[in-house]
Design a protein around this motif. Structure first.
Motif, PDB file in Angstrom:
ATOM      1  N   GLU A  99      36.146  22.662  37.689  1.00  0.00           N
ATOM      2  CA  GLU A  99      35.439  22.877  39.133  1.00  0.00           C
ATOM      3  C   GLU A  99      36.554  23.610  40.184  1.00  0.00           C
ATOM      4  N   CYS A 100      36.893  22.620  40.903  1.00  0.00           N
ATOM      5  CA  CYS A 100      37.712  23.359  41.272  1.00  0.00           C
ATOM      6  C   CYS A 100      38.659  24.462  41.710  1.00  0.00           C
ATOM      7  N   MET A 101      39.315  25.069  39.985  1.00  0.00           N
ATOM      8  CA  MET A 101      39.766  25.951  40.525  1.00  0.00           C
ATOM      9  C   MET A 101      39.000  26.724  39.687  1.00  0.00           C
ATOM     10  N   ALA A 102      37.958  27.211  39.422  1.00  0.00           N
ATOM     11  CA  ALA A 102      36.432  28.131  39.520  1.00  0.00           C
ATOM     12  C   ALA A 102      36.396  28.421  41.374  1.00  0.00           C
ATOM     13  N   ILE A 103      36.094  27.201  42.350  1.00  0.00           N
ATOM     14  CA  ILE A 103      36.171  26.966  43.737  1.00  0.00           C
ATOM     15  C   ILE A 103      37.433  27.999  44.266  1.00  0.00           C
ATOM     16  N   LEU A 104      38.643  27.701  43.762  1.00  0.00           N
ATOM     17  CA  LEU A 104      40.193  28.326  44.234  1.00  0.00           C
ATOM     18  C   LEU A 104      39.969  30.201  43.713  1.00  0.00           C
ATOM     19  N   HIS A 106      37.228  31.702  43.233  1.00  0.00           N
ATOM     20  CA  HIS A 106      36.802  32.614  43.885  1.00  0.00           C
ATOM     21  C   HIS A 106      36.927  32.337  45.904  1.00  0.00           C
ATOM     22  N   GLU A 107      37.521  31.278  46.451  1.00  0.00           N
ATOM     23  CA  GLU A 107      37.688  31.528  47.393  1.00  0.00           C
ATOM     24  C   GLU A 107      39.323  32.918  47.788  1.00  0.00           C
ATOM     25  N   ALA A 108      39.874  32.800  46.376  1.00  0.00           N
ATOM     26  CA  ALA A 108      41.234  33.272  46.072  1.00  0.00           C
ATOM     27  C   ALA A 108      40.454  35.450  46.507  1.00  0.00           C
ATOM     28  N   HIS A 151      28.977  32.988  38.170  1.00  0.00           N
ATOM     29  CA  HIS A 151      30.284  32.058  38.464  1.00  0.00           C
ATOM     30  C   HIS A 151      29.909  31.375  39.071  1.00  0.00           C
ATOM     31  N   LEU A 152      29.533  30.721  40.642  1.00  0.00           N
ATOM     32  CA  LEU A 152      29.784  29.504  41.379  1.00  0.00           C
ATOM     33  C   LEU A 152      27.947  29.617  40.862  1.00  0.00           C
ATOM     34  N   ARG A 153      27.216  28.321  41.064  1.00  0.00           N
ATOM     35  CA  ARG A 153      25.547  27.654  40.992  1.00  0.00           C
ATOM     36  C   ARG A 153      25.695  28.507  42.634  1.00  0.00           C
ATOM     37  N   LEU A 154      23.854  28.263  42.288  1.00  0.00           N
ATOM     38  CA  LEU A 154      23.650  29.204  42.939  1.00  0.00           C
ATOM     39  C   LEU A 154      23.142  30.817  43.006  1.00  0.00           C
ATOM     40  N   TRP A 155      23.688  31.337  41.669  1.00  0.00           N
ATOM     41  CA  TRP A 155      23.184  32.842  42.030  1.00  0.00           C
ATOM     42  C   TRP A 155      24.048  33.564  43.076  1.00  0.00           C
ATOM     43  N   TYR A 156      25.190  32.867  43.672  1.00  0.00           N
ATOM     44  CA  TYR A 156      25.556  33.208  44.747  1.00  0.00           C
ATOM     45  C   TYR A 156      26.154  34.111  45.145  1.00  0.00           C
ATOM     46  N   PHE A 169      35.539  38.933  41.812  1.00  0.00           N
ATOM     47  CA  PHE A 169      37.153  38.820  41.180  1.00  0.00           C
ATOM     48  C   PHE A 169      37.494  37.648  40.110  1.00  0.00           C
ATOM     49  N   ALA A 170      36.827  36.446  40.418  1.00  0.00           N
ATOM     50  CA  ALA A 170      36.803  35.378  40.056  1.00  0.00           C
ATOM     51  C   ALA A 170      36.483  34.672  39.001  1.00  0.00           C
ATOM     52  N   VAL A 171      36.076  36.221  38.076  1.00  0.00           N
ATOM     53  CA  VAL A 171      35.551  36.498  36.667  1.00  0.00           C
ATOM     54  C   VAL A 171      36.005  36.865  36.150  1.00  0.00           C
ATOM     55  N   TRP A 172      36.737  37.714  37.026  1.00  0.00           N
ATOM     56  CA  TRP A 172      37.854  39.084  36.813  1.00  0.00           C
ATOM     57  C   TRP A 172      39.422  38.116  36.274  1.00  0.00           C
ATOM     58  N   LEU A 173      39.942  37.203  37.279  1.00  0.00           N
ATOM     59  CA  LEU A 173      40.751  36.411  37.101  1.00  0.00           C
ATOM     60  C   LEU A 173      40.910  35.167  36.345  1.00  0.00           C
TER      61      LEU A 173
END
Length: 342
Positions: A99-104, A106-108, A151-156, A169-173
């Motif tokens: 989960e930390c990597m998923a958020i990172l 996203h933030e990247a 990617h992240l919850r809540l259809w963000y 970007f997160a899905v691509w990376l």
């Protein structure tokens, strides 16, 4: 490397909540977070991306506008603080490596946008929308939409154009995400293909903006940990509707013949953690909000003197279905409430 020791580690929850955030003095160096960041840098480097978003400890996850960096919440920097977060919020956002990597990632995506100013491009605006759009406190997603990645919850991705890009970007990376196959036939595929083209274009190029500013670093946050959680809990506050009686009476029994059976209120209390976690995972709803609903249901079961009859295992399943249905109705029904943006 041995873990750093802090004077507040042995404090009780009550004492710890009185400590100021600035006094925690936790750092990224030497923690599991540093390893996660290094993994992120490796993923970026493998794609030819020169930006390495700098990171710092703050109160929450965020990437500030115009800053190609990532703020990471303080509670992830120490097991004692993660335990307190779990108690106060019933969940630890980013608390596992995956989960930390998923958020990172996203933030990247935000950091990449801030560094390269992608939002100024016409094609970016056509696909994602104007970055200048007002940032919402609340948003209402359409779970069935295929115009956005998931990617992240809540259809963000549906909350704002900037979030749409960061999620894409997160899905691509993400390594081995197989996004071409996963999103084949979806309108969202055009966004992924654009990100792929964009990253190929900037591969090996130094980002125009590469500042190291740190916004709201932990050492400058003067509020107490208790004040932080008071505000955070209020953000997820929700007054549940009093519409449970008929459904609860179908699941449990008010028949005097069953008065010696276990109470329905005790049944819900016994299984609440398991039920809350499952429904949160399926609906995307915050566990703190679901807990308020469960509190209300427990009170109603007690007032109606409802009892458990039949297979407890089947009742758990039926109760999960009921709470899921009620949650989805509250979120997407005719009188739906607004979703809380992360």
């Amino acid at each position: 490397m041995p873990r750093r020791k802090y004077p507040w580690e042995k404090l009780s929850d009550e004492q710890l909540l009185k400590q100021r955030l600035s006094g925690l003095r936790v750092v990224l160096e030497g923690t599991w977070l540093e390893d996660c960041l290094n993994t992120l840098y490796e993923e970026l480097e493998e794609r030819g991306i020169r930006l390495k978003p700098h990171a710092w400890i703050s109160s929450e996850w965020f990437s500030p506008a115009g800053v190609p960096g990532i703020a990471i919440p303080f509670y992830l920097a120490h097991p004692r603080l993660m335990k307190l977060e779990k108690k106060m919020m019933l969940d630890v956002e980013g608390g596992t490596r995956s989960e930390c990597m998923a958020i990172l990632r996203h933030e990247a995506g935000h950091a990449m946008q801030h560094a390269y100013q992608f939002q100024r491009r016409r094609r970016w605006q056509q696909l994602f929308g104007p970055s200048s759009k007002h940032y919402p406190r609340y948003y209402r997603p359409n779970p069935a939409s295929r115009r956005y990645v998931q990617h992240l919850r809540l259809w963000y991705a549906q909350s704002h154009p900037d979030e749409d890009f960061a999620e894409t970007f997160a899905v691509w990376l993400r390594p081995r995400s197989s996004w071409r196959t996963r999103y084949a036939g979806w309108p969202a595929l055009k966004k992924l293909e654009y990100v792929d083209e964009l990253m190929d274009e900037i591969a090996g190029k130094r980002p125009p903006a590469n500042g190291r500013e740190r916004v709201d670093p932990l050492r400058e946050l003067g509020q107490t940990i208790g004040e932080h959680y008071q505000k955070k809990q209020a953000f997820y506050a929700f007054t549940p509707p009093k519409t449970y009686d008929r459904d609860l009476s179908r699941l449990f029994s008010a028949d005097p013949r069953h008065r010696r059976h276990p109470s329905a209120s005790a049944f819900i209390r016994r299984h609440r953690a398991h039920i809350r976690q499952l429904v949160a995972r399926w609906t995307g709803e915050n566990q703190l909000t679901l807990d308020a609903v469960l509190d209300d249901m427990i009170v109603r079961c007690r007032e109606l003197d409802l009892r458990v009859v039949g297979s407890e295992r089947k009742l758990v399943t039926d109760f999960i279905v009921l709470l899921t249905a009620k949650t989805m109705h509250a979120l997407f029904g005719p009188a739906r409430r607004k979703w809380i943006a992360l």
